[in-house]
Design a protein around this motif. Structure first.
Motif, PDB file in Angstrom:
ATOM      1  N   ALA A 198      11.492  26.153 -14.544  1.00 25.15           N
ATOM      2  CA  ALA A 198      11.957  27.533 -14.357  1.00 25.15           C
ATOM      3  C   ALA A 198      12.225  28.140 -15.727  1.00 25.15           C
ATOM      4  CB  ALA A 198      13.226  27.573 -13.508  1.00 25.15           C
ATOM      5  N   GLU A 199      11.994  29.450 -15.830  1.00 26.23           N
ATOM      6  CA  GLU A 199      12.216  30.107 -17.114  1.00 26.23           C
ATOM      7  C   GLU A 199      12.369  31.606 -16.914  1.00 26.23           C
ATOM      8  OE1 GLU A 199      10.317  29.955 -21.615  1.00 26.23           O
ATOM      9  OE2 GLU A 199       9.934  28.378 -20.143  1.00 26.23           O
ATOM     10  N   ILE A 200      13.101  32.220 -17.850  1.00 21.43           N
ATOM     11  CA  ILE A 200      13.268  33.676 -17.867  1.00 21.43           C
ATOM     12  C   ILE A 200      12.660  34.204 -19.153  1.00 21.43           C
ATOM     13  CG2 ILE A 200      14.911  35.581 -17.923  1.00 21.43           C
ATOM     14  CD1 ILE A 200      16.861  33.821 -16.350  1.00 21.43           C
ATOM     15  N   PHE A 201      11.799  35.209 -19.019  1.00 21.65           N
ATOM     16  CA  PHE A 201      11.151  35.823 -20.181  1.00 21.65           C
ATOM     17  C   PHE A 201      11.709  37.227 -20.374  1.00 21.65           C
ATOM     18  CE2 PHE A 201       8.273  32.774 -18.326  1.00 21.65           C
ATOM     19  CZ  PHE A 201       7.752  32.083 -19.410  1.00 21.65           C
ATOM     20  N   ASP A 202      12.345  37.463 -21.503  1.00 20.78           N
ATOM     21  CA  ASP A 202      12.842  38.789 -21.872  1.00 20.78           C
ATOM     22  C   ASP A 202      12.046  39.277 -23.072  1.00 20.78           C
ATOM     23  OD1 ASP A 202      15.040  39.529 -20.112  1.00 20.78           O
ATOM     24  OD2 ASP A 202      16.056  37.750 -20.916  1.00 20.78           O
ATOM     25  N   ALA A 207       1.719  45.810 -23.720  1.00 17.08           N
ATOM     26  CA  ALA A 207       0.611  45.102 -23.076  1.00 17.08           C
ATOM     27  C   ALA A 207       0.486  43.692 -23.646  1.00 17.08           C
ATOM     28  CB  ALA A 207      -0.684  45.882 -23.270  1.00 17.08           C
ATOM     29  N   ASN A 208       0.584  43.551 -24.971  1.00 14.36           N
ATOM     30  CA  ASN A 208       0.452  42.234 -25.592  1.00 14.36           C
ATOM     31  C   ASN A 208       1.513  41.262 -25.100  1.00 14.36           C
ATOM     32  OD1 ASN A 208      -1.866  42.275 -27.171  1.00 14.36           O
ATOM     33  ND2 ASN A 208      -0.848  43.315 -28.885  1.00 14.36           N
ATOM     34  N   ASN A 209       2.748  41.747 -24.972  1.00 10.61           N
ATOM     35  CA  ASN A 209       3.822  40.881 -24.495  1.00 10.61           C
ATOM     36  C   ASN A 209       3.603  40.460 -23.046  1.00 10.61           C
ATOM     37  OD1 ASN A 209       5.226  40.760 -26.896  1.00 10.61           O
ATOM     38  ND2 ASN A 209       6.630  42.431 -26.387  1.00 10.61           N
ATOM     39  N   LEU A 210       3.111  41.383 -22.220  1.00 10.48           N
ATOM     40  CA  LEU A 210       2.830  41.052 -20.821  1.00 10.48           C
ATOM     41  C   LEU A 210       1.803  39.928 -20.729  1.00 10.48           C
ATOM     42  CD1 LEU A 210       2.644  44.455 -18.900  1.00 10.48           C
ATOM     43  CD2 LEU A 210       4.167  42.535 -18.431  1.00 10.48           C
ATOM     44  N   PHE A 211       0.725  40.064 -21.471  1.00  8.87           N
ATOM     45  CA  PHE A 211      -0.321  39.051 -21.417  1.00  8.87           C
ATOM     46  C   PHE A 211       0.149  37.740 -22.040  1.00  8.87           C
ATOM     47  CE2 PHE A 211      -3.053  43.025 -21.627  1.00  8.87           C
ATOM     48  CZ  PHE A 211      -3.220  43.069 -20.253  1.00  8.87           C
ATOM     49  N   ALA A 212       0.988  37.831 -23.062  1.00 13.64           N
ATOM     50  CA  ALA A 212       1.521  36.612 -23.673  1.00 13.64           C
ATOM     51  C   ALA A 212       2.382  35.843 -22.673  1.00 13.64           C
ATOM     52  CB  ALA A 212       2.334  36.970 -24.919  1.00 13.64           C
ATOM     53  N   ILE A 213       3.183  36.570 -21.890  1.00 14.18           N
ATOM     54  CA  ILE A 213       4.011  35.928 -20.862  1.00 14.18           C
ATOM     55  C   ILE A 213       3.131  35.240 -19.827  1.00 14.18           C
ATOM     56  CG2 ILE A 213       5.627  36.343 -18.969  1.00 14.18           C
ATOM     57  CD1 ILE A 213       6.819  38.624 -20.669  1.00 14.18           C
ATOM     58  N   GLN A 214       2.086  35.943 -19.378  1.00 10.24           N
ATOM     59  CA  GLN A 214       1.195  35.365 -18.370  1.00 10.24           C
ATOM     60  C   GLN A 214       0.501  34.113 -18.889  1.00 10.24           C
ATOM     61  OE1 GLN A 214      -1.345  38.595 -17.235  1.00 10.24           O
ATOM     62  NE2 GLN A 214       0.298  39.767 -16.291  1.00 10.24           N
ATOM     63  N   THR A 215       0.102  34.141 -20.161  1.00 11.53           N
ATOM     64  CA  THR A 215      -0.519  32.962 -20.760  1.00 11.53           C
ATOM     65  C   THR A 215       0.472  31.807 -20.801  1.00 11.53           C
ATOM     66  OG1 THR A 215      -1.995  34.298 -22.134  1.00 11.53           O
ATOM     67  CG2 THR A 215      -1.583  32.036 -22.857  1.00 11.53           C
ATOM     68  N   GLU A 216       1.690  32.089 -21.200  1.00 15.08           N
ATOM     69  CA  GLU A 216       2.699  31.031 -21.296  1.00 15.08           C
ATOM     70  C   GLU A 216       3.025  30.450 -19.929  1.00 15.08           C
ATOM     71  OE1 GLU A 216       7.105  30.304 -23.315  1.00 15.08           O
ATOM     72  OE2 GLU A 216       5.920  32.097 -23.819  1.00 15.08           O
ATOM     73  N   ILE A 217       3.129  31.302 -18.919  1.00 12.64           N
ATOM     74  CA  ILE A 217       3.394  30.812 -17.557  1.00 12.64           C
ATOM     75  C   ILE A 217       2.242  29.913 -17.096  1.00 12.64           C
ATOM     76  CG2 ILE A 217       3.617  31.481 -15.136  1.00 12.64           C
ATOM     77  CD1 ILE A 217       5.082  33.997 -16.082  1.00 12.64           C
ATOM     78  N   SER A 218       1.018  30.346 -17.340  1.00  7.44           N
ATOM     79  CA  SER A 218      -0.151  29.550 -16.935  1.00  7.44           C
ATOM     80  C   SER A 218      -0.141  28.191 -17.622  1.00  7.44           C
ATOM     81  CB  SER A 218      -1.444  30.301 -17.273  1.00  7.44           C
ATOM     82  OG  SER A 218      -1.507  31.545 -16.591  1.00  7.44           O
ATOM     83  N   GLU A 219       0.186  28.173 -18.906  1.00  9.12           N
ATOM     84  CA  GLU A 219       0.238  26.915 -19.650  1.00  9.12           C
ATOM     85  C   GLU A 219       1.338  26.001 -19.119  1.00  9.12           C
ATOM     86  OE1 GLU A 219      -1.338  28.559 -24.012  1.00  9.12           O
ATOM     87  OE2 GLU A 219       0.822  28.458 -23.562  1.00  9.12           O
ATOM     88  N   LYS A 220       2.496  26.575 -18.807  1.00  4.59           N
ATOM     89  CA  LYS A 220       3.617  25.787 -18.300  1.00  4.59           C
ATOM     90  C   LYS A 220       3.288  25.188 -16.929  1.00  4.59           C
ATOM     91  CE  LYS A 220       6.801  26.501 -21.546  1.00  4.59           C
ATOM     92  NZ  LYS A 220       7.447  25.407 -22.308  1.00  4.59           N
ATOM     93  N   ILE A 221       2.610  25.971 -16.086  1.00  3.84           N
ATOM     94  CA  ILE A 221       2.216  25.464 -14.769  1.00  3.84           C
ATOM     95  C   ILE A 221       1.230  24.307 -14.931  1.00  3.84           C
ATOM     96  CG2 ILE A 221       0.887  26.025 -12.682  1.00  3.84           C
ATOM     97  CD1 ILE A 221       2.113  28.836 -12.829  1.00  3.84           C
ATOM     98  N   ALA A 222       0.234  24.498 -15.793  1.00  2.00           N
ATOM     99  CA  ALA A 222      -0.744  23.433 -16.035  1.00  2.00           C
ATOM    100  C   ALA A 222      -0.052  22.170 -16.539  1.00  2.00           C
ATOM    101  CB  ALA A 222      -1.790  23.915 -17.035  1.00  2.00           C
ATOM    102  N   GLU A 223       0.901  22.330 -17.435  1.00  2.00           N
ATOM    103  CA  GLU A 223       1.636  21.180 -17.975  1.00  2.00           C
ATOM    104  C   GLU A 223       2.460  20.493 -16.889  1.00  2.00           C
ATOM    105  OE1 GLU A 223       5.136  20.260 -21.315  1.00  2.00           O
ATOM    106  OE2 GLU A 223       4.139  22.218 -21.258  1.00  2.00           O
ATOM    107  N   ALA A 224       3.170  21.298 -16.071  1.00  2.00           N
ATOM    108  CA  ALA A 224       4.013  20.732 -15.014  1.00  2.00           C
ATOM    109  C   ALA A 224       3.187  19.977 -13.980  1.00  2.00           C
ATOM    110  CB  ALA A 224       4.818  21.838 -14.342  1.00  2.00           C
ATOM    111  N   LEU A 225       1.967  20.437 -13.739  1.00  4.73           N
ATOM    112  CA  LEU A 225       1.099  19.801 -12.743  1.00  4.73           C
ATOM    113  C   LEU A 225       0.153  18.789 -13.383  1.00  4.73           C
ATOM    114  CD1 LEU A 225       0.272  22.827 -10.415  1.00  4.73           C
ATOM    115  CD2 LEU A 225       2.195  21.240 -10.355  1.00  4.73           C
ATOM    116  N   LYS A 226       0.452  18.436 -14.643  1.00  2.00           N
ATOM    117  CA  LYS A 226      -0.301  17.392 -15.366  1.00  2.00           C
ATOM    118  C   LYS A 226      -1.794  17.712 -15.440  1.00  2.00           C
ATOM    119  CE  LYS A 226       3.016  13.714 -14.323  1.00  2.00           C
ATOM    120  NZ  LYS A 226       4.069  14.633 -13.858  1.00  2.00           N
ATOM    121  N   THR A 227      -2.066  18.948 -15.812  1.00  2.00           N
ATOM    122  CA  THR A 227      -3.438  19.409 -15.955  1.00  2.00           C
ATOM    123  C   THR A 227      -3.728  19.655 -17.432  1.00  2.00           C
ATOM    124  OG1 THR A 227      -3.499  20.454 -13.788  1.00  2.00           O
ATOM    125  CG2 THR A 227      -5.033  21.299 -15.433  1.00  2.00           C
TER     126      THR A 227
END
Length: 461
Positions: A198-202, A207-227
């Motif tokens: 779980a995480e909170i992004f402030d 636009a750049n920050n929005l996409f950066a958040i989405q990239t970070e969430i995607s990476e964290k999900i991949a890491e959590a699911l051992k991908t």
């Protein structure tokens, strides 16, 4: 034209049935059935013709309804060079099977802004995250069509996961306030109902920050699911589609309008996408939106077909020139090739779309429809559609397509079972009755065919 077709079939079908039951053909001409000497009947010669007339009228209804309801259905994305097909004998991944650990459903995000005007923005952020995750080949990501049905649901996480066939569920919330944005997400193991991450992004709103958040969430999900992400996947999920916030806002407004499938909403969607590319001519995904909305307009309005083709060709070419790593753009290209009957080029574009966006249910759906042009590839078409259903299990039209392809293969009992399951899931979906009517006609159960047809007409009108 569409309503006229349905009306004509609605009127004509009962007439054909009535004539078939009430009258008989004899060597002296048509007589009432009750007045016919059985020795004078030529039913064996005429019965087949009457049956064919019934089937022809039902085929006309099916063609129109399927084109209207699903051929122009909304799309979504995936990667990987190999198509993973579900078992041939059944619809992909029933809820009773144990889902792969690398599977996830991202539930609709809550709008914490308490501002209804921000709702489209929150939905856009959610939609973009799904698009990003669908580019990771080893993940199974449930499509927006299915997860959107759980907005404001009272069902538990384990219940939702079981219905969607996933092992993990993500919840989230978005709050936009002035020049800042907060996105709160949590990944939950459905079997244990425990938080994996779980995480909170402030961040400052850009636009750049929005996409950066989405990239970070995607990476964290991949890491959590051992991908493990390949370099190509890492590059695709890290891309910044635009740096123009106004263009992004226009783009997500267009994306929210597309699923409404009305002439008015699609016209507005096209305008929003065109505004987005005016603000940022290098916004490749917005060019895909231009192409997609122009495609849908020809099916849901009186939009000129030739004008639509010109718009689609220009928009698709620009999208691919700007970013040839977009599965959505290759899917648009595949549909154009198919329309011009450039079959080899179309097949290559369909495969490329799936390679780049392996979690994109619509790519499998439309490729399956394309493959169905060759009867010898009917089983392949079924498997592709089953893959689409595994990614979008709550889609009524996809579930119907499974039954449709089983009917074509002559597997009537399986098809009928699928259609009854669909009627339980979505009682108001009229096309399921089209499938049942087709089965009953082809198996000689004309009394049941009439009842199914009547139910379909009642639902349509």
């Amino acid at each position: 034209i569409g309503p006229i077709v349905v009306a004509a079939v609605a009127i004509g079908f009962p007439i054909v049935i009535f004539v078939a039951w009430a009258f008989e053909m004899t060597p002296e001409g048509i007589k009432k059935e009750a007045e016919v000497d059985r020795t004078q009947s030529i039913t064996p010669q005429t019965g087949k013709k009457l049956n064919n007339a019934i089937l022809a009228m039902m085929a006309l209804a099916i063609v129109y309804l399927l084109y209207d309801k699903f051929m122009l259905n909304d799309a979504g994305p995936q990667t990987g060079t190999e198509i993973v097909a579900a078992p041939e004998s059944s619809q992909a991944e029933p809820a009773a099977t144990v889902p792969t650990q690398k599977s996830i459903a991202v539930l609709p995000f809550d709008n914490r802004s308490r501002n209804e005007d921000d709702e489209f923005f929150v939905e856009g952020v959610h939609d973009d995250l799904l698009t990003n995750l669908a580019r990771i080949g080893s993940l199974k990501v449930i499509s927006r069509t299915s997860v959107s049905q759980y907005k404001d649901t009272e069902k538990t996480i384990p219940e939702i996961a079981a219905e969607l066939g996933v092992a993990n569920v993500m919840e989230g919330a978005v709050q936009r306030s002035g020049d800042t944005i907060r996105i709160n997400v949590q990944l939950i193991d459905a079997a244990t109902d425990e938080h994996l991450w779980a995480e909170i992004f402030d961040r400052e709103m850009s636009a750049n920050n929005l996409f950066a958040i989405q990239t970070e969430i995607s990476e964290k999900i991949a890491e959590a699911l051992k991908t493990t992400l390949s370099p190509e996947e890492q590059q695709r999920i890290s891309e910044r589609p635009t740096e123009n916030l106004a263009a992004y806002n226009a783009f997500i407004r267009g994306r929210q309008l597309l699923p409404r499938r009305t002439a008015e909403s699609l016209t507005k969607a096209l305008e929003e996408f065109q505004r987005a590319v005016e603000l940022d001519p290098e916004f490749a995904l917005a060019w895909v939106g231009v192409s997609e909305s122009a495609t849908l307009l020809t099916g849901y309005s009186n939009f000129n077909f030739l004008e639509s083709m010109e718009i689609r060709e220009e928009a698709t070419a620009k999208a691919l020139a700007l970013n040839d790593q977009l599965g959505e753009a290759h899917l648009s290209q595949a549909m154009l090739h198919s329309q011009y009957e450039r079959m080899e080029e179309a097949e290559e574009s369909f495969k490329k779309a799936i390679e780049l966006s392996p979690g994109y249910a619509t790519a499998y759906q439309w490729y399956g429809d394309f493959v169905a042009n060759w009867p010898a590839r009917a089983r392949e078409s079924l498997r592709l559609t089953e893959q689409a259903v595994s990614l979008d299990p709550m889609s009524s039209i996809l579930r119907y397509e499974i039954a449709e392809k089983l009917i074509f293969l002559g597997r009537f009992d399986e098809a009928e079972t699928k259609l009854h399951e669909l009627m339980q899931m979505d009682p108001d979906f009229p096309v399921s009755r089209v499938g049942l009517t087709t089965i009953y006609n082809q198996t000689g159960q004309f009394d049941k065919a009439v009842l199914s047809y009547r139910e379909m007409i009642c639902l349509l009108y």
